[in-house]
Design a protein around this motif. Sequence first.
Motif, mmCIF file in Angstrom:
data_model
loop_
_atom_site.group_PDB
_atom_site.id
_atom_site.type_symbol
_atom_site.label_atom_id
_atom_site.label_comp_id
_atom_site.label_asym_id
_atom_site.label_seq_id
_atom_site.Cartn_x
_atom_site.Cartn_y
_atom_site.Cartn_z
ATOM 1 N N ASN A 104 67.523 25.400 38.089
ATOM 2 C CA ASN A 104 68.943 25.722 38.167
ATOM 3 C C ASN A 104 69.653 24.926 39.259
ATOM 4 O OD1 ASN A 104 71.117 28.383 38.934
ATOM 5 N ND2 ASN A 104 71.000 27.436 36.928
ATOM 6 N N LYS A 105 70.919 24.637 39.011
ATOM 7 C CA LYS A 105 71.763 23.929 39.966
ATOM 8 C C LYS A 105 72.927 24.809 40.400
ATOM 9 C CE LYS A 105 70.732 19.318 38.110
ATOM 10 N NZ LYS A 105 71.307 18.112 37.452
ATOM 11 N N LEU A 106 73.459 24.469 41.544
ATOM 12 C CA LEU A 106 74.654 25.145 42.031
ATOM 13 C C LEU A 106 75.872 24.789 41.197
ATOM 14 C CD1 LEU A 106 76.117 26.781 44.330
ATOM 15 C CD2 LEU A 106 76.422 24.594 45.494
ATOM 16 N N LEU A 107 76.007 23.496 40.848
ATOM 17 C CA LEU A 107 77.250 22.985 40.292
ATOM 18 C C LEU A 107 77.237 22.739 38.798
ATOM 19 C CD1 LEU A 107 78.082 20.341 43.065
ATOM 20 C CD2 LEU A 107 78.895 22.704 42.916
ATOM 21 N N ALA A 108 76.127 22.273 38.245
ATOM 22 C CA ALA A 108 76.108 21.788 36.864
ATOM 23 C C ALA A 108 75.200 22.633 35.995
ATOM 24 C CB ALA A 108 75.658 20.327 36.818
ATOM 25 N N ASP A 109 75.640 22.891 34.761
ATOM 26 C CA ASP A 109 74.776 23.549 33.784
ATOM 27 C C ASP A 109 73.638 22.621 33.394
ATOM 28 O OD1 ASP A 109 76.604 25.606 33.860
ATOM 29 O OD2 ASP A 109 77.560 25.091 31.956
ATOM 30 N N GLY A 110 72.562 23.211 32.924
ATOM 31 C CA GLY A 110 71.392 22.446 32.494
ATOM 32 C C GLY A 110 70.251 23.394 32.276
ATOM 33 N N ALA A 111 69.449 23.596 33.305
ATOM 34 C CA ALA A 111 68.414 24.626 33.266
ATOM 35 C C ALA A 111 69.095 25.963 33.555
ATOM 36 C CB ALA A 111 67.328 24.329 34.292
ATOM 37 N N GLY A 112 69.620 26.548 32.509
ATOM 38 C CA GLY A 112 70.473 27.708 32.669
ATOM 39 C C GLY A 112 71.867 27.288 33.071
ATOM 40 N N GLU A 113 72.810 28.207 32.940
ATOM 41 C CA GLU A 113 74.147 27.939 33.442
ATOM 42 C C GLU A 113 74.099 27.809 34.955
ATOM 43 O OE1 GLU A 113 76.987 30.102 30.152
ATOM 44 O OE2 GLU A 113 76.258 31.305 31.832
ATOM 45 N N SER A 114 74.991 27.024 35.519
ATOM 46 C CA SER A 114 75.013 26.811 36.963
ATOM 47 C C SER A 114 75.226 28.133 37.697
ATOM 48 C CB SER A 114 76.124 25.839 37.334
ATOM 49 O OG SER A 114 77.403 26.445 37.165
ATOM 50 N N ALA A 115 74.878 28.129 38.985
ATOM 51 C CA ALA A 115 75.114 29.323 39.797
ATOM 52 C C ALA A 115 76.577 29.720 39.779
ATOM 53 C CB ALA A 115 74.646 29.066 41.227
ATOM 54 N N LEU A 116 77.476 28.749 39.800
ATOM 55 C CA LEU A 116 78.903 29.041 39.740
ATOM 56 C C LEU A 116 79.280 29.750 38.446
ATOM 57 C CD1 LEU A 116 80.378 25.709 41.143
ATOM 58 C CD2 LEU A 116 80.581 27.964 42.211
#
Length: 406
Positions: free
Chosen positions: A253-265
Amino acid sequence: MSGRFARGCHIAAALLTALACQTGPARAAGTLPESATGTTGVVTWAAAADRMGEGTAGQGYRLIVRTSVGGSDLRVRFTNAFGDRPLTLDGVYAGLRDQGAALRPGTNRRLTFGGARTVTVPAGAVAWSDPLPGRLPAGTDLVVSLRTPDAAGPATGHWMAMQTSYTGQGDHTAEESGAGWAQTTGSWWYMDAVAVRPAGTGTGAVVALGDSITDGWQSTTDLNRRWPDYLARRLGSTGTPVKGVANAGISGNKLLADGAGESALHRLDRDVLSQPGVRTVFLFEGVNDIKAHSGVTAADLIAGYRDIARRAHGAGKCVVAATVSPFKGWYEWDPAAEALRQEVNQFLRTSGDFDAVTDFDRTLRSPYDPERILPFLDGGDHLHPNDKGMQAMADAVDPESLDCTR
C-alpha cells in the motif's frame, strides 16, 4: 481438575453466554437491515478491505480472527465494498476455535441481521450483524463461518491474512466439527470488522493504517506476531483506556497512489474512521511511495500526511505518526530514495501536525549502518522486520500517546 482445563471450561462457558442464540422475525434477503448503518461499541479486530478476484457460488468460509479488547454484544461487519452486484450471505455463525477448523463444543451460534438469518449486502455497502449478548474475552480465536450461495463477480476481503482459515463446499457452517472444511485459505473473505461493547466506560481503540509491515509480512503465520498484535497484548496490561487494536495494513500500500489496495488517502474513511470506538489513527505509510521511484517528492508526501491528519482531527481522532523505517539492501533502495526518506522523517519528527510521533526508524535501524535494519530484527529481505522486530516496534509505542485530548 487441572488449572488449564478449568480455565478452558471457564472461557468456553463465557462464550456459550456471549454467543447465545438469537431469535426474531425473519427478514427477507434483498433488504439491508438497520444494523448495517453502524454500531456502538469498540472494534476488537479488523482487516482492510480489498479486491479479491471472483466470488464462488456455494462456497463456505470458516474464518479465524484474533480479538484484542474483550466485551459483550459481539457484532460482525460484512463487506461488499468492491462488489459489482448484491452479495447474499446465509448460514452465518460465530464461535470459539478449538484447533484447526474445529470449534469448542457448544460455542457455535448463529448470527442474525435485523432478526433474519440471511442478509443481502448491496454493491459497495457493508452490513453489521445483530449483537449477541454476553461477554467475549480478549485475546480469543474467534471463528466466523459463512456461506455465499450465489456469489459472482468481484469478491471483497483481505488477501494476506498471515492466518490460516478454511473453506468447504456444502452447508457446514452450523457444524462445530472441522470435517467439512478440508481446504485452507490464507485470506479473509467478506468480513472486515468485529466489535464488542467493553465493560469499562471510556474504552477506545487505535487503528494502524499501513502497508505490508503493518499487515505482518515476515512475521510467523498463525501466531499473531504482527506489530499491532504485540501492541494489543501490551495495551491489555496497561492503564490506558485504549484497548482495541485494528489492523488496517495492506501489503504494497501507498500513501498517495492506488495500486496494492486503494491509497491510504482514499481508504481512510472506510478502513479507519468508520470503525466503532476509534480513539486514535496510527499512521505508518510512505515506504512504498519512496522506493517506487515514481517522481514523488517530499512535498507530495508531506501534503498527504497533513491531509490524513486534518481529516482524522476533523473526525475527533488523535493521530500518531510513525517515521519510515530503513530499507537499505532491498532491491529498490538507492541514495536518492534514502535522501527522500530522511527528509520525510525529519518532517514527521518535527512538524507538530500530529498528536505524537513513534520513531520506528530509530527502533529498527542498525547503529553500525543506520540506513539498514538491525540484522537481529530483519526478516531477511532488509525491508520487513521479523518477529523480534515486530515486537520491538510495538514496544516503541507509548501507550499514553494513543489517548490525546480532542
